[in-house]
Design a protein around this motif. Structure first.
Motif, PDB file in Angstrom:
ATOM      1  N   VAL A 219       0.399  -3.951  -6.081  1.00 18.34           N
ATOM      2  CA  VAL A 219       0.693  -2.656  -5.448  1.00 18.34           C
ATOM      3  C   VAL A 219      -0.516  -1.747  -5.651  1.00 18.34           C
ATOM      4  CG1 VAL A 219       2.222  -0.643  -5.420  1.00 18.34           C
ATOM      5  CG2 VAL A 219       3.155  -2.926  -5.899  1.00 18.34           C
ATOM      6  N   ALA A 220      -0.914  -1.042  -4.585  1.00 18.89           N
ATOM      7  CA  ALA A 220      -1.993  -0.056  -4.651  1.00 18.89           C
ATOM      8  C   ALA A 220      -1.392   1.331  -4.446  1.00 18.89           C
ATOM      9  CB  ALA A 220      -3.042  -0.340  -3.583  1.00 18.89           C
ATOM     10  N   VAL A 221      -1.614   2.229  -5.402  1.00 18.05           N
ATOM     11  CA  VAL A 221      -1.030   3.562  -5.374  1.00 18.05           C
ATOM     12  C   VAL A 221      -2.138   4.606  -5.287  1.00 18.05           C
ATOM     13  CG1 VAL A 221       0.473   5.207  -6.558  1.00 18.05           C
ATOM     14  CG2 VAL A 221       0.886   2.749  -6.791  1.00 18.05           C
TER      15      VAL A 221
ATOM     16  N   TYR B 240       9.462  -4.087 -11.166  1.00 16.88           N
ATOM     17  CA  TYR B 240       9.048  -5.135 -10.226  1.00 16.88           C
ATOM     18  C   TYR B 240       8.095  -6.152 -10.862  1.00 16.88           C
ATOM     19  CZ  TYR B 240      11.168  -2.111  -6.746  1.00 16.88           C
ATOM     20  OH  TYR B 240      12.061  -1.351  -6.025  1.00 16.88           O
ATOM     21  N   GLY B 241       7.519  -5.809 -12.005  1.00 20.98           N
ATOM     22  CA  GLY B 241       6.649  -6.741 -12.697  1.00 20.98           C
ATOM     23  C   GLY B 241       5.367  -7.092 -11.963  1.00 20.98           C
ATOM     24  N   LEU B 242       4.897  -6.202 -11.102  1.00 23.33           N
ATOM     25  CA  LEU B 242       3.681  -6.457 -10.331  1.00 23.33           C
ATOM     26  C   LEU B 242       2.503  -5.673 -10.913  1.00 23.33           C
ATOM     27  CD1 LEU B 242       5.065  -6.206  -6.668  1.00 23.33           C
ATOM     28  CD2 LEU B 242       4.408  -8.292  -7.897  1.00 23.33           C
ATOM     29  N   PRO B 243       1.300  -6.218 -10.808  1.00 25.72           N
ATOM     30  CA  PRO B 243       0.120  -5.438 -11.217  1.00 25.72           C
ATOM     31  C   PRO B 243      -0.077  -4.264 -10.278  1.00 25.72           C
ATOM     32  CG  PRO B 243      -0.558  -7.479 -10.149  1.00 25.72           C
ATOM     33  CD  PRO B 243       0.931  -7.563 -10.330  1.00 25.72           C
ATOM     34  N   VAL B 244      -0.590  -3.160 -10.818  1.00 28.18           N
ATOM     35  CA  VAL B 244      -0.733  -1.923 -10.053  1.00 28.18           C
ATOM     36  C   VAL B 244      -2.176  -1.441 -10.122  1.00 28.18           C
ATOM     37  CG1 VAL B 244       0.106   0.436  -9.718  1.00 28.18           C
ATOM     38  CG2 VAL B 244       1.641  -1.317 -10.645  1.00 28.18           C
TER      39      VAL B 244
ATOM     40  N   VAL C 185       0.845  -1.191   0.000  1.00 25.84           N
ATOM     41  CA  VAL C 185       0.000   0.000   0.000  1.00 25.84           C
ATOM     42  C   VAL C 185       0.881   1.242   0.000  1.00 25.84           C
ATOM     43  CG1 VAL C 185      -1.857   1.228   1.182  1.00 25.84           C
ATOM     44  CG2 VAL C 185      -1.739  -1.283   1.286  1.00 25.84           C
ATOM     45  N   LEU C 186       0.790   2.017  -1.068  1.00 22.57           N
ATOM     46  CA  LEU C 186       1.672   3.168  -1.252  1.00 22.57           C
ATOM     47  C   LEU C 186       0.835   4.433  -1.419  1.00 22.57           C
ATOM     48  CD1 LEU C 186       4.653   4.034  -1.670  1.00 22.57           C
ATOM     49  CD2 LEU C 186       4.321   3.584  -4.109  1.00 22.57           C
ATOM     50  N   ARG C 187       1.037   5.367  -0.494  1.00 21.88           N
ATOM     51  CA  ARG C 187       0.332   6.653  -0.577  1.00 21.88           C
ATOM     52  C   ARG C 187       1.315   7.750  -0.947  1.00 21.88           C
ATOM     53  NH1 ARG C 187      -2.454   9.060   4.668  1.00 21.88           N
ATOM     54  NH2 ARG C 187      -3.771   7.202   4.459  1.00 21.88           N
TER      55      ARG C 187
ATOM     56  N   ARG D 244     -11.081   6.542  -1.135  1.00 22.24           N
ATOM     57  CA  ARG D 244     -10.525   6.181  -2.448  1.00 22.24           C
ATOM     58  C   ARG D 244      -9.356   5.229  -2.264  1.00 22.24           C
ATOM     59  NH1 ARG D 244      -6.840   9.502  -4.881  1.00 22.24           N
ATOM     60  NH2 ARG D 244      -7.744  11.259  -3.722  1.00 22.24           N
ATOM     61  N   GLU D 245      -8.534   5.467  -1.268  1.00 24.30           N
ATOM     62  CA  GLU D 245      -7.411   4.577  -0.982  1.00 24.30           C
ATOM     63  C   GLU D 245      -7.917   3.183  -0.618  1.00 24.30           C
ATOM     64  OE1 GLU D 245      -3.382   5.447   1.282  1.00 24.30           O
ATOM     65  OE2 GLU D 245      -5.033   5.257   2.715  1.00 24.30           O
ATOM     66  N   ASN D 246      -8.943   3.113   0.210  1.00 27.37           N
ATOM     67  CA  ASN D 246      -9.503   1.812   0.597  1.00 27.37           C
ATOM     68  C   ASN D 246      -9.977   1.034  -0.626  1.00 27.37           C
ATOM     69  OD1 ASN D 246      -9.067   2.426   3.280  1.00 27.37           O
ATOM     70  ND2 ASN D 246     -11.184   3.029   3.696  1.00 27.37           N
ATOM     71  N   ALA D 247     -10.700   1.713  -1.518  1.00 25.47           N
ATOM     72  CA  ALA D 247     -11.194   1.048  -2.719  1.00 25.47           C
ATOM     73  C   ALA D 247     -10.041   0.574  -3.595  1.00 25.47           C
ATOM     74  CB  ALA D 247     -12.099   1.996  -3.503  1.00 25.47           C
ATOM     75  N   THR D 248      -8.989   1.355  -3.663  1.00 28.89           N
ATOM     76  CA  THR D 248      -7.829   1.002  -4.487  1.00 28.89           C
ATOM     77  C   THR D 248      -7.119  -0.225  -3.946  1.00 28.89           C
ATOM     78  OG1 THR D 248      -7.558   3.351  -5.021  1.00 28.89           O
ATOM     79  CG2 THR D 248      -5.689   1.911  -5.478  1.00 28.89           C
ATOM     80  N   VAL D 249      -6.992  -0.312  -2.621  1.00 27.29           N
ATOM     81  CA  VAL D 249      -6.347  -1.471  -2.000  1.00 27.29           C
ATOM     82  C   VAL D 249      -7.204  -2.725  -2.197  1.00 27.29           C
ATOM     83  CG1 VAL D 249      -5.498  -2.455   0.157  1.00 27.29           C
ATOM     84  CG2 VAL D 249      -5.132  -0.027  -0.329  1.00 27.29           C
ATOM     85  N   LEU D 250      -8.513  -2.596  -1.994  1.00 26.17           N
ATOM     86  CA  LEU D 250      -9.398  -3.738  -2.225  1.00 26.17           C
ATOM     87  C   LEU D 250      -9.304  -4.209  -3.671  1.00 26.17           C
ATOM     88  CD1 LEU D 250     -12.656  -2.758  -0.279  1.00 26.17           C
ATOM     89  CD2 LEU D 250     -10.945  -4.471   0.369  1.00 26.17           C
ATOM     90  N   ASN D 251      -9.237  -3.264  -4.592  1.00 24.43           N
ATOM     91  CA  ASN D 251      -9.117  -3.622  -6.005  1.00 24.43           C
ATOM     92  C   ASN D 251      -7.864  -4.455  -6.249  1.00 24.43           C
ATOM     93  OD1 ASN D 251     -10.214  -3.037  -8.847  1.00 24.43           O
ATOM     94  ND2 ASN D 251      -8.063  -2.437  -9.048  1.00 24.43           N
ATOM     95  N   ALA D 252      -6.750  -4.029  -5.681  1.00 30.11           N
ATOM     96  CA  ALA D 252      -5.501  -4.776  -5.846  1.00 30.11           C
ATOM     97  C   ALA D 252      -5.585  -6.155  -5.203  1.00 30.11           C
ATOM     98  CB  ALA D 252      -4.343  -3.980  -5.249  1.00 30.11           C
ATOM     99  N   ALA D 253      -6.271  -6.252  -4.071  1.00 28.53           N
ATOM    100  CA  ALA D 253      -6.391  -7.531  -3.374  1.00 28.53           C
ATOM    101  C   ALA D 253      -7.250  -8.522  -4.144  1.00 28.53           C
ATOM    102  CB  ALA D 253      -6.975  -7.311  -1.978  1.00 28.53           C
ATOM    103  N   LEU D 254      -8.079  -8.021  -5.053  1.00 35.32           N
ATOM    104  CA  LEU D 254      -9.015  -8.875  -5.787  1.00 35.32           C
ATOM    105  C   LEU D 254      -8.495  -9.350  -7.138  1.00 35.32           C
ATOM    106  CD1 LEU D 254     -12.299  -6.892  -5.045  1.00 35.32           C
ATOM    107  CD2 LEU D 254     -11.785  -9.211  -4.268  1.00 35.32           C
ATOM    108  N   TYR D 255      -7.264  -9.017  -7.485  1.00 36.65           N
ATOM    109  CA  TYR D 255      -6.753  -9.419  -8.791  1.00 36.65           C
ATOM    110  C   TYR D 255      -6.796 -10.938  -8.988  1.00 36.65           C
ATOM    111  CZ  TYR D 255      -5.060  -4.745 -10.021  1.00 36.65           C
ATOM    112  OH  TYR D 255      -4.984  -3.410 -10.352  1.00 36.65           O
ATOM    113  N   GLY D 256      -6.427 -11.701  -7.959  1.00 31.69           N
ATOM    114  CA  GLY D 256      -6.455 -13.154  -8.063  1.00 31.69           C
ATOM    115  C   GLY D 256      -7.868 -13.691  -8.203  1.00 31.69           C
ATOM    116  N   VAL D 257      -8.799 -13.099  -7.449  1.00 36.49           N
ATOM    117  CA  VAL D 257     -10.209 -13.502  -7.544  1.00 36.49           C
ATOM    118  C   VAL D 257     -10.736 -13.232  -8.949  1.00 36.49           C
ATOM    119  CG1 VAL D 257     -12.527 -13.045  -6.665  1.00 36.49           C
ATOM    120  CG2 VAL D 257     -10.589 -13.113  -5.090  1.00 36.49           C
ATOM    121  N   ALA D 258     -10.398 -12.064  -9.493  1.00 44.87           N
ATOM    122  CA  ALA D 258     -10.853 -11.711 -10.840  1.00 44.87           C
ATOM    123  C   ALA D 258     -10.326 -12.692 -11.869  1.00 44.87           C
ATOM    124  CB  ALA D 258     -10.405 -10.295 -11.182  1.00 44.87           C
TER     125      ALA D 258
END
Length: 535
Positions: A149-151, A174-178, A86-88, A192-206
């Motif tokens: 990574v969530a930015v 780093y070759g990571l999804p952002v 999580v990067l702000r 907005r930050e919370n939604a962005t982090v949740l979005n990144a956490a859901l990449y595998g589910v998607a």
């Protein structure tokens, strides 16, 4: 859509998975309802197979649209979520409130691979708070092990330049999804930050959902283009969903609202979607869901992306009725209703049983009343055998009557809360449990029960458009008109990226709100573009 082409809409609910087939004239030619399975995917395949069995020409199926609860379930159950760095971009302005401060502890431990606030961010007028410190970003990422990574930059909807720079750095080095916040949420840093982090956490589910859908189509020899439903009642391509999986949260209620509008012809109405576990109430405005003006809580986390204004009450066909006072729920037998409810030969009293006892029986409910009467008689016989007297049928009848009155009162209260004092709109009853609702409800002009109401959510997925949004801040002045045109162009481009036909995209919503108390005048602009799917 080409003449003679067919399309399939599928919606995964908490109790049932529904599927429909629509022809080129938007006529429902096949429909099916199958129990949602614990792994979700098996129920999806069963519903798909059921409607395919009624269609001879599979080669005419060109599109399959899916609304799914995968993302919501993953967050609620803290399951299958990725680890997120999580990067702000906001030091020194935002250090007093660290990222994820308001998250539930269990979810934070599951998702967070580490958090950092580094120099960066913008003021509301687009000026930099401080330049990016790429060295600090690299040091943080070197010290964490993450799946994505969530930015989030301060006021990135006003200027997304810094987020784009970081996205490029992470992808190249780093070759990571952002997940970048200007694509996901609107103004309001923490939400907005919370939604962005949740979005990144859901990449595998998607990835799991899209792979399962694509595989299911391939196994059946279908060359149809797959789409996923978004939380505003529109669609996006599989590739777009892989990048923005958080946009699928809330797609179920949105599909139901759009399906209710399509099936009933009502453009301004209250909609009650009655399922096996809950009843979701929403409002149609011009044929689209009324959006919530408040922050939306998902799994204990506040977010600020656009969601339908939904009131959910713990009342469904599977809600358990207790003999003590005829109380209703909040627990439900859920997808086990076909085994547990009295009308299906089970042993658990449910709201469905109460409705049938009160004379509310669906037209296709063969044997329901007879099985309910048999259950009442069996209970009476058992009580008589034990006590030698007593009339259990009367006890059952009283309990179910009280339960139905409680259920009706819950619906009336919910309608009153959603109507906001207006009583001139109809209520459209949809969902598998639509028959549970009374014929007359105070606060609405009439109750509409359209044909195919039980699969309205799948219909909503099948008829949806593709859309794109922009929510930004523009400085006022001579360049304002040009800036708004650029916002319109960006919204249209996002709609095309989601799968819309460029020739058919239109601006369907444009909202300007002047911002006060700023040294320089500025205006917040929200633009939504939508259009039919590309061929």
């Amino acid at each position: 859509m080409a003449e003679g082409a067919l399309r399939i809409g599928i919606d995964v609910g908490g109790t049932n998975t529904d599927a429909v087939v629509l022809d080129a004239s938007d006529r429902v030619i096949a429909k099916a309802k199958r129990p949602t399975t614990p792994d979700v995917t098996a129920g999806l395949r069963a519903a798909l197979d059921a409607v395919l069995a009624e269609v001879a020409a599979w080669d005419r199926i060109t599109r399959v649209m899916l609304g799914t609860t995968h993302a919501t379930n993953a967050i609620l159950e803290r399951r299958n979520l990725g680890r997120v760095a999580v990067l702000r971009l906001g030091a020194p302005a935002t250090t007093s409130v660290p990222p994820l401060s308001d998250w539930p502890d269990d979810l934070r431990k599951t998702v967070s691979a580490g958090e950092a606030i580094v120099p960066g961010g913008h003021y509301v007028d687009g000026r930099e708070i401080s330049p990016l410190d790429l060295g600090a970003i690299r040091r943080f990422l070197d010290g964490v092990r993450a799946d994505a990574v969530a930015v989030t930059g301060v006021f990135s909807p006003a200027s997304a330049d810094q987020e784009r720079v970081v996205e490029e750095l992470v992808g190249n080095e780093y070759g990571l999804p952002v997940s970048v916040s200007h694509e996901i949420g609107s103004l309001g840093l923490l939400e907005r930050e919370n939604a962005t982090v949740l979005n990144a956490a859901l990449y595998g589910v998607a990835a799991h959902v899209t792979d399962a859908l694509v595989t299911a189509l391939a196994e059946r020899g279908l060359g149809a283009q797959p789409y996923l439903a978004q939380n505003d009642g529109t669609l996006m391509t599989v590739a777009h969903a892989a990048r923005l999986p958080v946009s699928t949260i809330g797609s179920g209620p949105a599909n139901s609202l759009r399906g209710a509008a399509f099936l009933s012809g009502a453009r301004d109405a209250i909609v009650a979607d009655v399922g096996g576990t809950s009843t979701d109430l929403g409002v149609l405005v011009g044929g689209f869901p009324r959006e919530s003006a408040a922050a939306v809580e998902i799994g204990g986390v506040l977010t600020n992306f656009r969601m339908p204004d939904i009131l959910a009450i713990a009342l469904g066909g599977g809600s358990v009725v207790r003999a003590a006072g005829g109380t209703v729920g909040p627990d439900s037998v859920g997808y086990r209703i076909a085994e547990e409810a009295l009308v299906f030969g089970g042993s658990t009293m449910t709201v469905t049983d109460a409705a049938v006892a009160g004379g509310r029986v669906p037209a296709d409910a063969a044997g329901w009343r007879e099985r309910l009467e048999a259950a009442v008689q069996a209970a009476h016989a058992a009580r008589t055998a034990v006590h030698g007297k007593g009339d259990m049928s009367e006890t059952f009848g009283d309990t179910l009557q009280r339960a139905l009155a409680v259920a009706d009162a819950m619906v009336i209260d919910a309608v009153d809360r959603m109507a906001l004092g207006r009583a001139d709109r109809p209520l459209v009853a949809v969902g598998g449990g639509a028959f549970l609702l009374p014929a007359e409800i105070p606060g609405v002009s009439r109750v509409i029960r359209p044909e195919h109401a039980e699969v309205a959510n799948a219909v909503g997925a099948a008829i949806a458009l593709a859309s794109g949004r922009v929510d930004t801040i523009l400085p006022a002045g001579e360049s304002r008109s040009k800036a708004i045109e650029r916002a319109k162009e960006e919204a249209a481009a996002r709609a095309v990226a989601a799968g819309a036909d460029p020739a058919g995209v239109e601006i369907v919503d444009l909202l300007e709100v002047p911002l006060s108390y700023l040294s320089e005048p500025a205006v917040r602009v929200h633009v939504k573009a939508a259009g039919p799917l590309s061929r």
